[in-house]
Design a protein around this motif. Structure first.
Motif, PDB file in Angstrom:
ATOM      1  N   VAL A   6       0.855  -1.186   0.000  1.00  0.00           N
ATOM      2  CA  VAL A   6       0.000   0.000   0.000  1.00  0.00           C
ATOM      3  C   VAL A   6       0.891   1.237   0.000  1.00  0.00           C
ATOM      4  CG1 VAL A   6      -1.787  -1.217   1.310  1.00  0.00           C
ATOM      5  CG2 VAL A   6      -0.171   0.283   2.514  1.00  0.00           C
ATOM      6  N   ARG A   7       0.303   2.343  -0.410  1.00  0.00           N
ATOM      7  CA  ARG A   7       0.965   3.648  -0.310  1.00  0.00           C
ATOM      8  C   ARG A   7       0.212   4.471   0.716  1.00  0.00           C
ATOM      9  NH1 ARG A   7       0.554   6.566  -5.710  1.00  0.00           N
ATOM     10  NH2 ARG A   7      -1.375   7.416  -4.847  1.00  0.00           N
ATOM     11  N   LEU A   8       0.952   5.149   1.589  1.00  0.00           N
ATOM     12  CA  LEU A   8       0.258   5.976   2.563  1.00  0.00           C
ATOM     13  C   LEU A   8       0.871   7.360   2.691  1.00  0.00           C
ATOM     14  CD1 LEU A   8       1.402   5.122   6.104  1.00  0.00           C
ATOM     15  CD2 LEU A   8       1.732   3.382   4.397  1.00  0.00           C
ATOM     16  N   ARG A   9       0.003   8.304   3.022  1.00  0.00           N
ATOM     17  CA  ARG A   9       0.427   9.668   3.313  1.00  0.00           C
ATOM     18  C   ARG A   9       0.788   9.724   4.784  1.00  0.00           C
ATOM     19  NH1 ARG A   9       0.586  12.620  -1.623  1.00  0.00           N
ATOM     20  NH2 ARG A   9      -0.843  11.496  -3.015  1.00  0.00           N
ATOM     21  N   VAL A  10       2.012  10.071   5.059  1.00  0.00           N
ATOM     22  CA  VAL A  10       2.517  10.033   6.429  1.00  0.00           C
ATOM     23  C   VAL A  10       1.967  11.220   7.226  1.00  0.00           C
ATOM     24  CG1 VAL A  10       4.598  10.066   7.862  1.00  0.00           C
ATOM     25  CG2 VAL A  10       4.600   8.843   5.667  1.00  0.00           C
ATOM     26  N   VAL A  33       2.934   6.594  11.109  1.00  0.00           N
ATOM     27  CA  VAL A  33       1.473   6.640  11.139  1.00  0.00           C
ATOM     28  C   VAL A  33       1.006   7.460   9.950  1.00  0.00           C
ATOM     29  CG1 VAL A  33      -0.586   7.346  12.416  1.00  0.00           C
ATOM     30  CG2 VAL A  33       1.393   6.448  13.649  1.00  0.00           C
ATOM     31  N   GLY A  34       0.017   6.945   9.227  1.00  0.00           N
ATOM     32  CA  GLY A  34      -0.496   7.668   8.066  1.00  0.00           C
ATOM     33  C   GLY A  34      -1.829   7.134   7.614  1.00  0.00           C
ATOM     34  N   VAL A  35      -2.236   7.587   6.450  1.00  0.00           N
ATOM     35  CA  VAL A  35      -3.524   7.197   5.863  1.00  0.00           C
ATOM     36  C   VAL A  35      -3.256   6.607   4.484  1.00  0.00           C
ATOM     37  CG1 VAL A  35      -5.772   8.011   5.056  1.00  0.00           C
ATOM     38  CG2 VAL A  35      -4.770   8.976   7.148  1.00  0.00           C
ATOM     39  N   ALA A  44      -7.710  -6.525   2.283  1.00  0.00           N
ATOM     40  CA  ALA A  44      -8.102  -6.230   3.664  1.00  0.00           C
ATOM     41  C   ALA A  44      -7.978  -4.754   4.014  1.00  0.00           C
ATOM     42  CB  ALA A  44      -7.261  -7.060   4.633  1.00  0.00           C
ATOM     43  N   TRP A  45      -7.372  -3.965   3.115  1.00  0.00           N
ATOM     44  CA  TRP A  45      -7.128  -2.553   3.387  1.00  0.00           C
ATOM     45  C   TRP A  45      -7.646  -1.706   2.238  1.00  0.00           C
ATOM     46  CZ3 TRP A  45      -5.242  -1.936   8.227  1.00  0.00           C
ATOM     47  CH2 TRP A  45      -4.617  -3.051   8.804  1.00  0.00           C
ATOM     48  N   GLN A  46      -8.135  -0.515   2.587  1.00  0.00           N
ATOM     49  CA  GLN A  46      -8.728   0.378   1.590  1.00  0.00           C
ATOM     50  C   GLN A  46      -8.161   1.791   1.736  1.00  0.00           C
ATOM     51  OE1 GLN A  46     -10.790  -0.916  -0.626  1.00  0.00           O
ATOM     52  NE2 GLN A  46     -10.813  -2.918   0.419  1.00  0.00           N
ATOM     53  N   PRO A  47      -8.190   2.586   0.654  1.00  0.00           N
ATOM     54  CA  PRO A  47      -7.829   3.996   0.785  1.00  0.00           C
ATOM     55  C   PRO A  47      -8.676   4.662   1.860  1.00  0.00           C
ATOM     56  CG  PRO A  47      -7.910   3.399  -1.523  1.00  0.00           C
ATOM     57  CD  PRO A  47      -8.451   2.209  -0.761  1.00  0.00           C
ATOM     58  N   GLY A  48      -8.038   5.478   2.671  1.00  0.00           N
ATOM     59  CA  GLY A  48      -8.722   6.132   3.780  1.00  0.00           C
ATOM     60  C   GLY A  48      -8.496   5.459   5.114  1.00  0.00           C
ATOM     61  N   ASP A  49      -8.004   4.206   5.114  1.00  0.00           N
ATOM     62  CA  ASP A  49      -7.722   3.517   6.375  1.00  0.00           C
ATOM     63  C   ASP A  49      -6.541   4.174   7.073  1.00  0.00           C
ATOM     64  OD1 ASP A  49      -9.740   1.709   5.956  1.00  0.00           O
ATOM     65  OD2 ASP A  49      -8.436   0.059   5.328  1.00  0.00           O
ATOM     66  N   ARG A  50      -6.681   4.360   8.373  1.00  0.00           N
ATOM     67  CA  ARG A  50      -5.604   4.941   9.189  1.00  0.00           C
ATOM     68  C   ARG A  50      -4.748   3.804   9.728  1.00  0.00           C
ATOM     69  NH1 ARG A  50      -6.002   7.349  14.784  1.00  0.00           N
ATOM     70  NH2 ARG A  50      -4.383   8.956  14.937  1.00  0.00           N
ATOM     71  N   VAL A  51      -3.470   3.819   9.398  1.00  0.00           N
ATOM     72  CA  VAL A  51      -2.617   2.670   9.704  1.00  0.00           C
ATOM     73  C   VAL A  51      -1.255   3.116  10.226  1.00  0.00           C
ATOM     74  CG1 VAL A  51      -3.729   1.227   7.954  1.00  0.00           C
ATOM     75  CG2 VAL A  51      -1.674   2.538   7.360  1.00  0.00           C
ATOM     76  N   GLY A  52      -0.539   2.142  10.762  1.00  0.00           N
ATOM     77  CA  GLY A  52       0.832   2.358  11.184  1.00  0.00           C
ATOM     78  C   GLY A  52       1.731   1.293  10.592  1.00  0.00           C
ATOM     79  N   VAL A  53       3.021   1.589  10.580  1.00  0.00           N
ATOM     80  CA  VAL A  53       4.043   0.642  10.132  1.00  0.00           C
ATOM     81  C   VAL A  53       5.186   0.710  11.141  1.00  0.00           C
ATOM     82  CG1 VAL A  53       5.536  -0.116   8.260  1.00  0.00           C
ATOM     83  CG2 VAL A  53       3.454   1.166   7.735  1.00  0.00           C
ATOM     84  N   GLY A  54       5.573  -0.442  11.675  1.00  0.00           N
ATOM     85  CA  GLY A  54       6.668  -0.491  12.621  1.00  0.00           C
ATOM     86  C   GLY A  54       7.969  -0.906  11.959  1.00  0.00           C
ATOM     87  N   PHE A  55       8.917  -1.384  12.774  1.00  0.00           N
ATOM     88  CA  PHE A  55      10.238  -1.754  12.279  1.00  0.00           C
ATOM     89  C   PHE A  55      10.158  -2.900  11.277  1.00  0.00           C
ATOM     90  CE2 PHE A  55      14.324  -4.117  12.928  1.00  0.00           C
ATOM     91  CZ  PHE A  55      15.157  -3.170  12.368  1.00  0.00           C
ATOM     92  N   LEU A  56       9.249  -3.856  11.512  1.00  0.00           N
ATOM     93  CA  LEU A  56       9.081  -4.987  10.604  1.00  0.00           C
ATOM     94  C   LEU A  56       8.060  -4.611   9.548  1.00  0.00           C
ATOM     95  CD1 LEU A  56       9.101  -7.912  13.211  1.00  0.00           C
ATOM     96  CD2 LEU A  56      11.024  -6.871  11.974  1.00  0.00           C
ATOM     97  N   GLU A  74       6.943  12.446   3.157  1.00  0.00           N
ATOM     98  CA  GLU A  74       5.511  12.750   3.069  1.00  0.00           C
ATOM     99  C   GLU A  74       4.699  11.533   2.642  1.00  0.00           C
ATOM    100  OE1 GLU A  74       5.530  17.462   1.838  1.00  0.00           O
ATOM    101  OE2 GLU A  74       5.970  15.989   0.258  1.00  0.00           O
ATOM    102  N   VAL A  75       5.366  10.595   1.957  1.00  0.00           N
ATOM    103  CA  VAL A  75       4.722   9.388   1.446  1.00  0.00           C
ATOM    104  C   VAL A  75       5.648   8.206   1.697  1.00  0.00           C
ATOM    105  CG1 VAL A  75       3.996   8.177  -0.666  1.00  0.00           C
ATOM    106  CG2 VAL A  75       3.363  10.576  -0.318  1.00  0.00           C
TER     107      VAL A  75
END
Length: 338
Positions: free
Chosen positions: A30-34, A65-67, A77-89, A123-124
């Motif tokens: 996925v691509r997210l806006r940070v 953390v981003g969208v 399982a994921w859609q644009p607009g979902d608020r998500v995080g990404v950790g070290f893994l 930013e992304v």
């Protein structure tokens, strides 16, 4: 917007702002806006060139953390607009032997966000869908970011082995990791001892949940812990192997020293300290994405929050230096909105 800004690390201690072309996410990504990205000591792997090819540019940052704004092929399982995080893994493959046995943390083909693949000083950013963490309502991006690494790391470490409620649990090092470990340990129902050098952190340690404070400059921490009855669990967060050595003899019978602080120097442990008391020393590396969701749910339920110094994205280099100085109290977070 066809481009985005990012801070790239190349070589040794070289962090520069660049503009990159926006791309579609790869299959399974996925691509997210940070919205926010924590600045962690592990970022030295990227910025200080402590990776196989330091000449290859990489964007640091693994508390993201981003969208989501775009999903790659195969992501359901994921859609644009979902608020998500990404950790070290950055997400497990699901196919190697550790994954097939449910050991996602030790996936053989898992990338490390901000070290082997681009992270959140941007930013992304992009991430494997299997590495995404759903961010619940009720927690800001600024507060959530450090919990994705520092929080998860200590929360997972506190669950290494059976420890009864009311048992003595010690946290060594009251910094970016330790200040969260104290809050978790207190909320889990343990008697909590904080171990740190000097007396200046005692008031903060007690405010964060410590029942006891041990100044390792004044007393031997192992002896002090033994005098309290011995610790069932000691979470070692300091970046010093030498500082951990004495902690083993402060463990109760069957006690466990859990090492989460990466140190350049080795531990030197007396074998009788291990044998008499049947004690053990183990390492603990963060947790899986679903365990991170458990971690966030626990922090909300118990009102656990990191102590954060937010800085604008444009000051990423200064934020990194502030973290590196040890002067931050206790986590630094890049705020994309400022």
């Amino acid at each position: 917007m066809s481009t985005y800004r990012a801070f790239e690390a190349t070589g040794v201690h070289n962090l520069r702002l660049v503009e990159r072309d926006l791309a579609d996410p790869a299959p399974g990504h996925v691509r997210l806006r940070v919205e926010a990205c924590g600045v962690c000591h592990t970022d030295v792997l990227a910025v200080e060139g402590l990776r196989p090819d330091p000449a290859q540019p990489v964007v640091p940052g693994h508390e993201v953390v981003g969208v989501i704004d775009a999903v790659g092929a195969g992501v359901t399982a994921w859609q644009p607009g979902d608020r998500v995080g990404v950790g070290f893994l950055n997400g497990q493959c699901g196919e190697c032997e550790p994954c097939r046995r449910g050991d996602f943390v030790n996936c053989r083909y898992q990338q490390q966000t901000g070290t082997t693949v681009d992270g959140g000083y941007a930013e992304v950013t992009y991430a494997r869908a299997s590495g995404l963490v759903r961010i619940p309502e009720g927690i800001s991006a600024i507060d959530a970011a450090p919990l994705l690494c520092a929080g998860l790391t200590t929360f997972t470490a506190l669950q290494q082995g059976p420890t009864r409620a009311g048992a003595l649990v010690a946290v060594q090092g009251i910094g970016g990791l330790g200040h969260l470990a104290l809050q978790y340990a207190r909320s889990l129902g343990y008697k909590v001892a904080a171990v740190a050098r000097g007396s200046e952190k005692e008031a903060a340690a007690r405010r964060l949940g410590a029942h006891e404070y041990i100044d390792s400059n004044s007393v031997d921490p192992g002896t002090a812990l033994s005098a309290l009855g011995g610790a069932s669990l000691v979470i070692a967060t300091a970046s010093s192997g030498a500082s951990m050595n004495a902690l083993v003899r402060g463990l109760a019978p069957q006690g466990r020293l859990v090492v989460v602080g990466a140190a350049p120097d080795p531990l030197t442990i007396s074998t009788p300290d291990l044998i008499f008391g049947t004690r053990s020393v183990v390492g603990s590396l963060t947790g899986s994405s679903i365990e991170n969701e458990d971690n966030l749910a626990f922090t909300l339920a118990h009102d656990i929050r990191p102590s954060v110094e937010a800085m604008p994205f444009s000051q990423a280099a200064e934020a990194y230096e502030h973290m590196l100085s040890g002067a931050a109290r206790f986590r630094v977070v890049l705020d994309m909105a400022s």
